[in-house]
Write a protein that holds these residues in place. Structure first.
Motif, mmCIF file in Angstrom:
data_model
loop_
_atom_site.group_PDB
_atom_site.id
_atom_site.type_symbol
_atom_site.label_atom_id
_atom_site.label_comp_id
_atom_site.label_asym_id
_atom_site.label_seq_id
_atom_site.Cartn_x
_atom_site.Cartn_y
_atom_site.Cartn_z
ATOM 1 N N ILE A 35 21.253 36.066 36.997
ATOM 2 C CA ILE A 35 21.635 37.445 37.299
ATOM 3 C C ILE A 35 22.550 37.967 36.186
ATOM 4 O O ILE A 35 23.243 37.198 35.536
ATOM 5 N N LYS A 36 22.488 39.266 35.963
ATOM 6 C CA LYS A 36 23.333 39.836 34.909
ATOM 7 C C LYS A 36 24.600 40.387 35.557
ATOM 8 O O LYS A 36 24.531 41.219 36.451
ATOM 9 N N LEU A 37 25.749 39.882 35.127
ATOM 10 C CA LEU A 37 26.997 40.364 35.704
ATOM 11 C C LEU A 37 27.552 41.504 34.860
ATOM 12 O O LEU A 37 27.287 41.572 33.657
ATOM 13 N N SER A 38 28.357 42.351 35.479
ATOM 14 C CA SER A 38 28.957 43.454 34.724
ATOM 15 C C SER A 38 30.087 42.912 33.853
ATOM 16 O O SER A 38 30.553 41.777 34.041
ATOM 17 N N GLY A 39 30.530 43.722 32.910
ATOM 18 C CA GLY A 39 31.605 43.300 32.012
ATOM 19 C C GLY A 39 32.847 42.862 32.781
ATOM 20 O O GLY A 39 33.427 41.817 32.498
ATOM 21 N N GLY A 40 33.209 43.648 33.779
ATOM 22 C CA GLY A 40 34.404 43.333 34.549
ATOM 23 C C GLY A 40 34.234 42.056 35.353
ATOM 24 O O GLY A 40 35.157 41.251 35.485
ATOM 25 N N GLN A 41 33.034 41.855 35.881
ATOM 26 C CA GLN A 41 32.773 40.616 36.663
ATOM 27 C C GLN A 41 32.841 39.399 35.755
ATOM 28 O O GLN A 41 33.420 38.377 36.101
ATOM 29 N N ARG A 42 32.263 39.550 34.550
ATOM 30 C CA ARG A 42 32.288 38.412 33.623
ATOM 31 C C ARG A 42 33.730 38.086 33.229
ATOM 32 O O ARG A 42 34.109 36.933 33.129
ATOM 33 N N GLN A 43 34.529 39.144 33.043
ATOM 34 C CA GLN A 43 35.928 38.905 32.682
ATOM 35 C C GLN A 43 36.647 38.146 33.789
ATOM 36 O O GLN A 43 37.443 37.255 33.526
ATOM 37 N N ARG A 44 36.316 38.499 35.027
ATOM 38 C CA ARG A 44 37.003 37.823 36.133
ATOM 39 C C ARG A 44 36.567 36.371 36.245
ATOM 40 O O ARG A 44 37.344 35.507 36.624
ATOM 41 N N ILE A 45 35.311 36.092 35.879
ATOM 42 C CA ILE A 45 34.873 34.675 35.848
ATOM 43 C C ILE A 45 35.681 33.945 34.770
ATOM 44 O O ILE A 45 36.152 32.819 34.962
ATOM 45 N N ALA A 46 35.853 34.619 33.623
ATOM 46 C CA ALA A 46 36.602 33.988 32.533
ATOM 47 C C ALA A 46 38.051 33.762 32.944
ATOM 48 O O ALA A 46 38.660 32.752 32.577
ATOM 49 N N ILE A 47 38.582 34.694 33.736
ATOM 50 C CA ILE A 47 39.970 34.530 34.192
ATOM 51 C C ILE A 47 40.062 33.340 35.159
ATOM 52 O O ILE A 47 40.969 32.519 35.079
ATOM 53 N N ALA A 48 39.058 33.227 36.035
ATOM 54 C CA ALA A 48 39.043 32.095 36.971
ATOM 55 C C ALA A 48 38.966 30.772 36.198
ATOM 56 O O ALA A 48 39.653 29.799 36.526
ATOM 57 N N ARG A 49 38.157 30.767 35.182
ATOM 58 C CA ARG A 49 38.026 29.603 34.310
ATOM 59 C C ARG A 49 39.382 29.220 33.725
ATOM 60 O O ARG A 49 39.793 28.066 33.732
ATOM 61 N N ALA A 50 40.078 30.244 33.201
ATOM 62 C CA ALA A 50 41.365 30.005 32.562
ATOM 63 C C ALA A 50 42.394 29.540 33.594
ATOM 64 O O ALA A 50 43.202 28.653 33.318
ATOM 65 N N LEU A 51 42.326 30.137 34.807
ATOM 66 C CA LEU A 51 43.272 29.731 35.857
ATOM 67 C C LEU A 51 43.105 28.255 36.192
ATOM 68 O O LEU A 51 44.071 27.525 36.368
ATOM 69 N N LEU A 52 41.847 27.818 36.257
ATOM 70 C CA LEU A 52 41.562 26.422 36.571
ATOM 71 C C LEU A 52 42.135 25.496 35.517
ATOM 72 O O LEU A 52 42.659 24.440 35.815
ATOM 73 N N LYS A 53 42.011 25.924 34.280
ATOM 74 C CA LYS A 53 42.468 25.065 33.183
ATOM 75 C C LYS A 53 43.993 24.978 33.183
ATOM 76 O O LYS A 53 44.559 24.000 32.727
ATOM 77 N N ASN A 54 44.646 26.007 33.714
ATOM 78 C CA ASN A 54 46.095 26.054 33.802
ATOM 79 C C ASN A 54 46.753 25.769 32.448
ATOM 80 O O ASN A 54 47.501 24.809 32.310
ATOM 81 N N PRO A 55 46.525 26.615 31.472
ATOM 82 C CA PRO A 55 47.027 26.328 30.130
ATOM 83 C C PRO A 55 48.481 26.751 29.957
ATOM 84 O O PRO A 55 48.979 27.576 30.734
#
Ligand code: ATP
Length: 596
Positions: free
Chosen positions: A491-511
């Motif tokens: 599925i194609k996600l919108s720009g904002g949705q993709r950004q939120r996935i990237a934010i979730a990714r970063a949150l998980l990594k806890n950098p």
């Protein structure tokens, strides 16, 4: 051949002792499968040897007709069938052993190449085009694959057939052999050269067809542009011109093919007629014993002629394969970044204090342009530092340097007071996350994409990260929820949705350190609000470097650095910077304010 187009494109290498030695290294990737190749070679020798007995026995069989010797005829026929059975068994084992060896060797080479490639420094990738690298790799590997499975075997087989065939011919009649050798190989080689010319021509046709397909592809992909400009007729004219060109080239190619067919019929079959005629005169004059010998002779001549024709082509294939091997080894010899060969279990936890001290930098591919000059700034633990400035000022470059993608020319970059070049790469990058401008999701599920930040994350962790990233609502809106496939085939996600996935990714990594490259294309206000909220949560408790395009989002930053042509020209908080009369920030700020 299965991949004529690929092979045609590959350049040839010179065959000499050095290149052969290099190519031989290929076999070291066969590891414990090499024995299969050697046994395969043995079968190859056996197949070629038995093939040589074939014309001789056929000749003897024909003579039985003259002698009316049925017993001998039955015996010879049985022998011939025996030989055919042997040959089919040998060929089967030869081919399956070669393929087994080749596939195992290729798997090892592919893995070695990929493992090396993915660890190469960014400098390498900024100088090479990735798409080109990829297709180069696949065509080089395909060439090596063909060579290991068939070309080498065929080359040896033809070689044995030529030598063995000539020896058998000479035993039958030296005179006829000399006569045959003066015509047949010449005609065979001429046929090959002619054939190659024709193939080059058909490649030209294929290239033009490909060019016409590019027009179709480009216009269909950008159909909205074509329509918006009402340029349908322009594109039709462009396509029509290309198609006319194809027809012209293809017809010319067809003509050459016609010549070729006439040539084959006349010369190749003509030379057989010449050999048979000369043989018959030899039988009449008593120089040759009988018809059986003549038939053996003609069959051996066909073997030799065909092998001469084949071997020239095979030699060219081997040259290409050696070229391909050289290029593969060039990539294998590239120096990777210093990344551990075994995955590190635990990375050292950093606090996240960043300091740039008089950093100067120019990209290795464009050494003459100084991209950063004397850049100094610091970001304390938990601070938000924003980088602003015109396009091309060097903002993204600063984030690349922090990630240690490139060596710097002078100065120092410190994290927690220690030079970043003194850290192990995994410790350094393991403590950073980047939320890029244009988030690229990998083909796979939303869950996998979020877990990219921490592959061993639990269900709860992934759920929580998605929730904090304001992504839960839209994920739950899909019927398959976290299992929804995204990326090229999903599925194609919108720009904002993709950004939120990237934010979730970063949150998980806890950098400890977060790099935010703010999206330039503005999200709609609802989406922007959700992303901004998620970012606020993400930035808590870590050092954030924000590459900002919209000044409205960084008003609360602890420090704003204004960058212009690679130097920091202003530094301060939003309010402090607005105080500077005629300052760049003040200017940018009033520009954006008046635009919005
Ligand atoms: P933008 O706001 O448009 O993203 P930026 O401030 O982030 O711009 P950079 O991407 O850091 O600017 O680029 C700074 C300069 O370095 C530019 O002149 C750019 O052309 C050059 N540059 C960027 N990446 C490379 C590269 N990989 N190789 C060579 N030059 C590069």
């Amino acid at each position: 051949m299965a991949r004529p187009k690929i092979e045609n494109d590959l350049p040839k290498a010179k065959i000499n002792a050095y290149s052969l030695k290099k190519a031989w290294q290929l076999f070291s990737y066969g590891k414990n499968h090499r024995w299969k190749f050697y046994i395969g070679l043995l079968f190859l020798l056996l197949t070629s040897g038995t093939a040589l007995a074939f014309p001789k026995l056929i000749g003897l069989l024909v003579d039985c007709a003259k002698n009316k010797d049925l017993v001998q005829a039955n015996y010879l026929s049985l022998m011939l069938v025996g030989i055919l059975i042997l040959q089919s068994v040998f060929s089967f084992f030869r081919l399956s052993l070669f393929i087994n060896f080749t596939e195992n060797t290729l798997a090892n080479i592919r893995l070695a190449l990929y493992s090396n490639l993915i660890k190469l420094p960014m400098t390498f990738f900024s100088q090479k085009r990735v798409g080109e690298l990829n297709s180069r790799l696949s065509s080089d590997i395909a060439q090596i694959q063909d060579t290991l499975t068939t070309t080498i075997a065929e080359f040896l087989r033809q070689f044995i057939l030529i030598i063995g065939g000539v020896v058998f011919l000479a035993v039958i009649s030296i005179k006829l052999t000399l006569m045959m050798l003066s015509i047949v190989p010449l005609v065979a080689v001429a046929a090959v050269i002619f054939g190659r010319f024709i193939r080059k021509y058909s490649k030209k046709t294929q290239d033009t067809i490909a060019e016409s397909q590019v027009i179709v592809e480009e216009t269909l992909q950008g159909i909205s542009n074509v329509k918006a400009f009402a340029n349908e007729w322009y594109e039709i004219a462009r396509y029509s011109a290309k198609i006319k060109e194809i027809v012209k080239i293809a017809i010319k190619g067809g003509q050459y093919r016609g010549y070729f067919a006439s040539f084959i019929i006349l010369c190749l079959f003509g030379s057989i007629v010449a050999v048979v005629w000369f043989g018959v005169t030899l039988i009449i004059s008593g120089d040759m014993k009988d018809v059986g010998q003549l038939i053996s002779f003609v069959l051996y001549s066909i073997f030799v002629g065909a092998s001469f024709g084949g071997i020239a082509e095979l030699y060219a294939q081997i040259q290409k394969a050696i070229g391909a091997t050289e290029r593969v080894f060039e990539l294998l010899d590239e120096q990777p970044e210093n990344i551990n060969s075994i995955q590190k279990q635990q990375t050292q936890k950093l606090k996240g204090e960043v300091e740039f001290k008089n950093v100067a930098f120019s990209y290795p591919s464009r050494k003459e342009i100084q991209v950063l000059d004397n850049v100094s700034f610091s970001a304390g633990f938990g601070q938000k530092v924003a980088l602003v400035g015109p396009s091309g000022a060097g903002k993204s470059t600063i984030s690349s340097l922090l990630l240690r993608f490139y060596d710097i020319d002078s100065g120092e970059i410190l994290i927690d007071g220690k030079n970043i070049f003194d850290y192990e790469l995994e410790d350094l990058r393991g403590n950073m996350s980047i939320v890029p401008q244009d988030v690229i999701l990998f083909g796979g599920s939303i869950r996998e994409n979020i877990a990219y930040g921490k592959p061993d994350a639990t269900e709860e962790e992934i759920f929580l990260a998605a929730k904090q990233a304001n992504a839960l609502n839209f994920i739950n809106g899909f019927p398959e929820k976290f299992e929804t496939l995204v990326g090229e085939r999903g599925i194609k996600l919108s720009g904002g949705q993709r950004q939120r996935i990237a934010i979730a990714r970063a949150l998980l990594k806890n950098p400890a350190i977060l790099i935010l490259d703010e999206a330039t294309s503005s999200l709609d206000s609802e989406s922007e609000k959700l992303v901004q909220e998620a970012l606020e949560i993400l930035m808590e408790g870590r050092t954030s470097i924000i590459i900002a395009h919209r000044l409205s989002t960084i008003r609360k930053a602890d420090k704003i650095l204004v960058l212009d042509k690679g130097t920091i020209i202003e530094e301060g908080t939003h309010n402090e910077l607005l105080e500077i009369e005629n300052g760049l920030y003040k200017n940018l700020s009033s520009l954006q304010f008046s635009n919005s």
